[in-house]
Design a protein around this motif. Structure first.
Motif, PDB file in Angstrom:
ATOM      1  N   THR A   1     -44.471 -10.181  35.732  1.00  0.00           N
ATOM      2  CA  THR A   1     -43.159 -10.739  35.415  1.00  0.00           C
ATOM      3  C   THR A   1     -42.602 -11.434  36.645  1.00  0.00           C
ATOM      4  O   THR A   1     -43.039 -11.169  37.766  1.00  0.00           O
ATOM      5  CB  THR A   1     -42.197  -9.634  34.937  1.00  0.00           C
ATOM      6  OG1 THR A   1     -40.964 -10.218  34.521  1.00  0.00           O
ATOM      7  CG2 THR A   1     -41.930  -8.627  36.029  1.00  0.00           C
TER       8      THR A   1
ATOM      9  N   ASP B   1     -33.042  -8.535  36.071  1.00  0.00           N
ATOM     10  CA  ASP B   1     -33.282  -7.871  34.786  1.00  0.00           C
ATOM     11  C   ASP B   1     -34.101  -6.605  35.024  1.00  0.00           C
ATOM     12  O   ASP B   1     -35.311  -6.659  35.247  1.00  0.00           O
ATOM     13  CB  ASP B   1     -34.020  -8.829  33.847  1.00  0.00           C
ATOM     14  CG  ASP B   1     -34.169  -8.278  32.434  1.00  0.00           C
ATOM     15  OD1 ASP B   1     -33.988  -7.059  32.248  1.00  0.00           O
ATOM     16  OD2 ASP B   1     -34.487  -9.063  31.520  1.00  0.00           O
TER      17      ASP B   1
ATOM     18  N   ARG C   1     -37.289  -5.851  33.106  1.00  0.00           N
ATOM     19  CA  ARG C   1     -38.468  -6.632  33.489  1.00  0.00           C
ATOM     20  C   ARG C   1     -38.892  -6.348  34.935  1.00  0.00           C
ATOM     21  O   ARG C   1     -39.635  -7.124  35.518  1.00  0.00           O
ATOM     22  CB  ARG C   1     -38.189  -8.122  33.294  1.00  0.00           C
ATOM     23  CG  ARG C   1     -37.894  -8.500  31.850  1.00  0.00           C
ATOM     24  CD  ARG C   1     -37.518  -9.977  31.735  1.00  0.00           C
ATOM     25  NE  ARG C   1     -38.562 -10.818  32.315  1.00  0.00           N
ATOM     26  CZ  ARG C   1     -38.313 -11.907  33.060  1.00  0.00           C
ATOM     27  NH1 ARG C   1     -37.062 -12.272  33.314  1.00  0.00           N
ATOM     28  NH2 ARG C   1     -39.312 -12.622  33.531  1.00  0.00           N
TER      29      ARG C   1
END
Length: 310
Positions: free
Chosen positions: A122, A156, A159
């Motif tokens: 990610t 985030d 993530r």
């Protein structure tokens, strides 16, 4: 379980001292005097810095939620299986502006790429950092600076791009000129999360002490006769440590299941070694870090940065 350290006394003391910082000696230092690559500089000033980190082998990435948010279900049961190794890269853009001769404001904006063994890779914006630093005491050879850094949960957490909680980090930064070619720099910080993921075992995040000392020795110095251009090449050695005062971590229990452990008391120490080349207002640093303890944030890290000071 111990509660996180209160920051009220830190904030009141530092803000009071910052308000008195105008009563200092004539400026004997500048941002060009700093050599360290990992320790926060004690020299307020104006600069723009670009930094790149590449770190390898973090076996406990949610330890005390210092790197990223714990991956737990609402019931508190950890997601199965636990991550066993995470590599990551980060790009940092740092802007610091002097608002007085002895006080500066800064913002540090990171972009992170995470490469776990189990989950999918990610990438994205991580947790934004802002802060203020101001000289508390200064002499011809010493400088003591107070700093407050605030971490905003802009990454985030689902993530693995951030911690999903706000954090405040008061710090004391110190530097001493040991000689015409040698500078000692050090730091003491208290990373204090204001929120946490809560599970039946307790709070995942907890306060962490960070401390470090570094020495830069100039291998080469040059100054033009007019003083308008200076050059130096500096060898830098740093040792940085973290002591976790409270917190949890997710670790594998079996190849397919995970469990939560207490990490209160874990201590991590790294050695950092690098070179810094400074030419007038421009500075380039390249360095390597290695974990010296069994507990780690990573086993190896490479860092490169470019800064322009103005």
């Amino acid at each position: 379980m111990a509660r996180p350290i209160s920051t009220t006394c830190w904030l009141m003391s530092l803000l009071t001292l910052l308000s008195l910082a105008s009563v200092t000696a004539a400026q004997e230092f500048s941002t060009s005097d700093t050599n360290v690559g990992y320790i926060d500089s004690a020299f307020p000033g104006s600069q723009l810095r670009f930094r790149f980190d590449s770190a390898y082998d973090n076996p406990t990435p949610d330890r005390a939620e210092f790197f990223y948010r714990a991956s737990t279900a609402a019931t508190g049961a950890p997601i199965s299986p636990a991550e066993t190794n995470v590599d990551y890269q980060e790009f940092w853009t740092y802007l610091e502006l002097a608002v007085a001769s002895n006080v500066s404001l800064f913002i540090d904006a990171p972009v992170r790429m995470v490469n776990p063994d189990i989950s999918a890779n990610t990438a994205g914006f991580s947790d934004l950092q802002v802060g203020v630093k101001g000289i508390l005491l200064e002499s011809e050879c010493d400088i003591l600076t107070g700093q407050i850094r605030v971490y905003a949960p802009t990454g985030d957490g689902s993530r693995k791009l951030g911690t999903s909680h706000a954090t405040i980090e008061p710090a004391l930064l110190y530097a001493r000129r040991l000689g015409p070619q040698t500078m000692l720099e050090s730091e003491f910080r208290v990373w204090t999360p204001l929120e946490s993921t809560v599970v039946p075992q307790g709070r995942f995040s907890g306060p962490i002490l960070r401390y470090g000392v570094g020495v830069g020795h100039d291998l080469f110095q040059f100054s033009s006769p007019c003083g308008c251009e200076t050059k130096k090449l500096t060898a830098v050695t740093e040792f940085v440590g973290w002591s976790i005062l409270d917190g949890l971590a997710t670790v594998p229990a079996t190849p397919t299941m995970a469990t939560i452990i207490d990490v209160d008391g874990d201590t991590i120490v790294n050695g950092k070694f690098g070179l810094r080349y400074t030419q007038s207002r421009h500075s380039v640093y390249v360095g390597y870090g290695r974990a010296l303890t069994g507990d780690v944030w990573y086993h190896d890290i490479l860092r490169a940065e470019y800064a322009i000071r103005f």
